[in-house]
Design an enzyme around this catalytic site. Structure first.
Site, PDB file in Angstrom:
ATOM      1  N   TYR A  27      -3.752   5.860  17.361  1.00  0.00           N
ATOM      2  CA  TYR A  27      -2.561   5.022  17.195  1.00  0.00           C
ATOM      3  C   TYR A  27      -1.306   5.885  17.170  1.00  0.00           C
ATOM      4  O   TYR A  27      -0.292   5.573  17.806  1.00  0.00           O
ATOM      5  CB  TYR A  27      -2.699   4.213  15.904  1.00  0.00           C
ATOM      6  CG  TYR A  27      -1.550   3.306  15.572  1.00  0.00           C
ATOM      7  CD1 TYR A  27      -1.283   2.189  16.354  1.00  0.00           C
ATOM      8  CD2 TYR A  27      -0.745   3.552  14.464  1.00  0.00           C
ATOM      9  CE1 TYR A  27      -0.222   1.334  16.037  1.00  0.00           C
ATOM     10  CE2 TYR A  27       0.309   2.708  14.146  1.00  0.00           C
ATOM     11  CZ  TYR A  27       0.564   1.605  14.936  1.00  0.00           C
ATOM     12  OH  TYR A  27       1.603   0.764  14.628  1.00  0.00           O
ATOM     13  N   ASN A  56       6.561   1.132   8.419  1.00  0.00           N
ATOM     14  CA  ASN A  56       5.713  -0.051   8.594  1.00  0.00           C
ATOM     15  C   ASN A  56       6.577  -1.304   8.703  1.00  0.00           C
ATOM     16  O   ASN A  56       7.318  -1.639   7.777  1.00  0.00           O
ATOM     17  CB  ASN A  56       4.760  -0.206   7.393  1.00  0.00           C
ATOM     18  CG  ASN A  56       3.846   0.992   7.234  1.00  0.00           C
ATOM     19  OD1 ASN A  56       2.974   1.238   8.051  1.00  0.00           O
ATOM     20  ND2 ASN A  56       4.068   1.755   6.172  1.00  0.00           N
ATOM     21  N   HIS A  70      -2.230  -5.415  10.013  1.00  0.00           N
ATOM     22  CA  HIS A  70      -1.896  -4.322   9.099  1.00  0.00           C
ATOM     23  C   HIS A  70      -1.862  -4.851   7.668  1.00  0.00           C
ATOM     24  O   HIS A  70      -2.055  -6.039   7.418  1.00  0.00           O
ATOM     25  CB  HIS A  70      -0.569  -3.700   9.498  1.00  0.00           C
ATOM     26  CG  HIS A  70      -0.632  -2.955  10.788  1.00  0.00           C
ATOM     27  ND1 HIS A  70      -1.113  -1.677  10.888  1.00  0.00           N
ATOM     28  CD2 HIS A  70      -0.284  -3.309  12.054  1.00  0.00           C
ATOM     29  CE1 HIS A  70      -1.056  -1.256  12.141  1.00  0.00           C
ATOM     30  NE2 HIS A  70      -0.567  -2.243  12.880  1.00  0.00           N
ATOM     31  N   ASP A 160      -8.897   4.999   0.618  1.00  0.00           N
ATOM     32  CA  ASP A 160      -7.482   4.753   0.366  1.00  0.00           C
ATOM     33  C   ASP A 160      -6.602   5.150   1.543  1.00  0.00           C
ATOM     34  O   ASP A 160      -5.525   4.604   1.727  1.00  0.00           O
ATOM     35  CB  ASP A 160      -7.019   5.542  -0.870  1.00  0.00           C
ATOM     36  CG  ASP A 160      -7.186   4.763  -2.150  1.00  0.00           C
ATOM     37  OD1 ASP A 160      -7.242   3.521  -2.095  1.00  0.00           O
ATOM     38  OD2 ASP A 160      -7.262   5.394  -3.215  1.00  0.00           O
TER      39      ASP A 160
END
Length: 203
Positions: A27, A56, A70, A160
């Protein structure tokens, strides 16, 4: 220094300064290729092409699919479904401790216009809010926005990922632009859009 453990906040010069995060490398490479193309065109042809590196993004029109979304749209869908179905608990992956920065798409659009009018340079420009929250905090914000009142649980057997991703937005602030949409307001706006368009969402 691997990108996963990059110094925070991340400066524009940090791009390609270390190894990419293995779980996100394909990505990342796709986005980096676009930036490198812009820089190559500027250098070879002298065209005033510029590139922006957003944090983001979220907001109306996002991908809310169960498999490909996402974190923020995924949480909106999960908590909204739980609220509608009267679920007693919602389980999220990981510990909730990683920190992430989120920028509403309206702010991103405004930033692009501002850069087109006020910036001309080869280096990509970071675009973000300059602040971050833990995923645990984000989940609580989403739960409140959709009206979910059940328990929020965390499956710590799941990974995580990168501990923190926060962009250094000093340069774009110096150009006179700052994000104007608070995360709480942006989440509420996105929840409203999601509910109004739930039956026509992209897969």
């Amino acid at each position: 220094m691997a990108l996963k453990l990059a110094p925070q906040p991340i400066q524009e010069e940090s791009l390609l300064a270390g190894h990419l995060e293995p779980t996100n490398d394909a990505y990342a490479i796709a986005k980096i290729a676009g930036i490198m193309h812009v820089q190559a065109v500027r250098k070879q042809y002298g065209l005033p092409w510029i590139s922006a590196m957003p944090t983001n993004l979220y907001g109306p029109g996002d991908n809310f699919s169960a498999e490909g979304s996402h974190v923020l749209p995924a949480l909106i869908r999960r908590f909204d479904d739980a609220a509608a179905g009267g679920a007693s608990s919602v389980v999220n992956w990981g510990s909730g401790s990683p920190r992430r920065e989120f920028l509403h798409v309206d702010d991103m659009a405004a930033a692009c216009l501002h850069l087109l009018e006020n910036f001309d340079g080869p280096l990509q420009m970071n675009v973000g809010t300059g602040t971050d929250v833990t995923i645990r905090q984000l989940a609580s914000m989403v739960a409140e926005a959709v009206g979910y009142e059940g328990a929020i649980e965390w499956d710590t057997s799941k990974p995580d990922g990168t501990p923190q991703k926060l962009l250094d937005v000093t340069r774009i602030h110096q150009l006179g632009w700052k994000a104007s949409t608070s995360l709480q307001d942006g989440i509420r706006d996105t929840v409203d859009w999601y509910r109004a368009n739930e039956h026509a969402l992209r897969a």
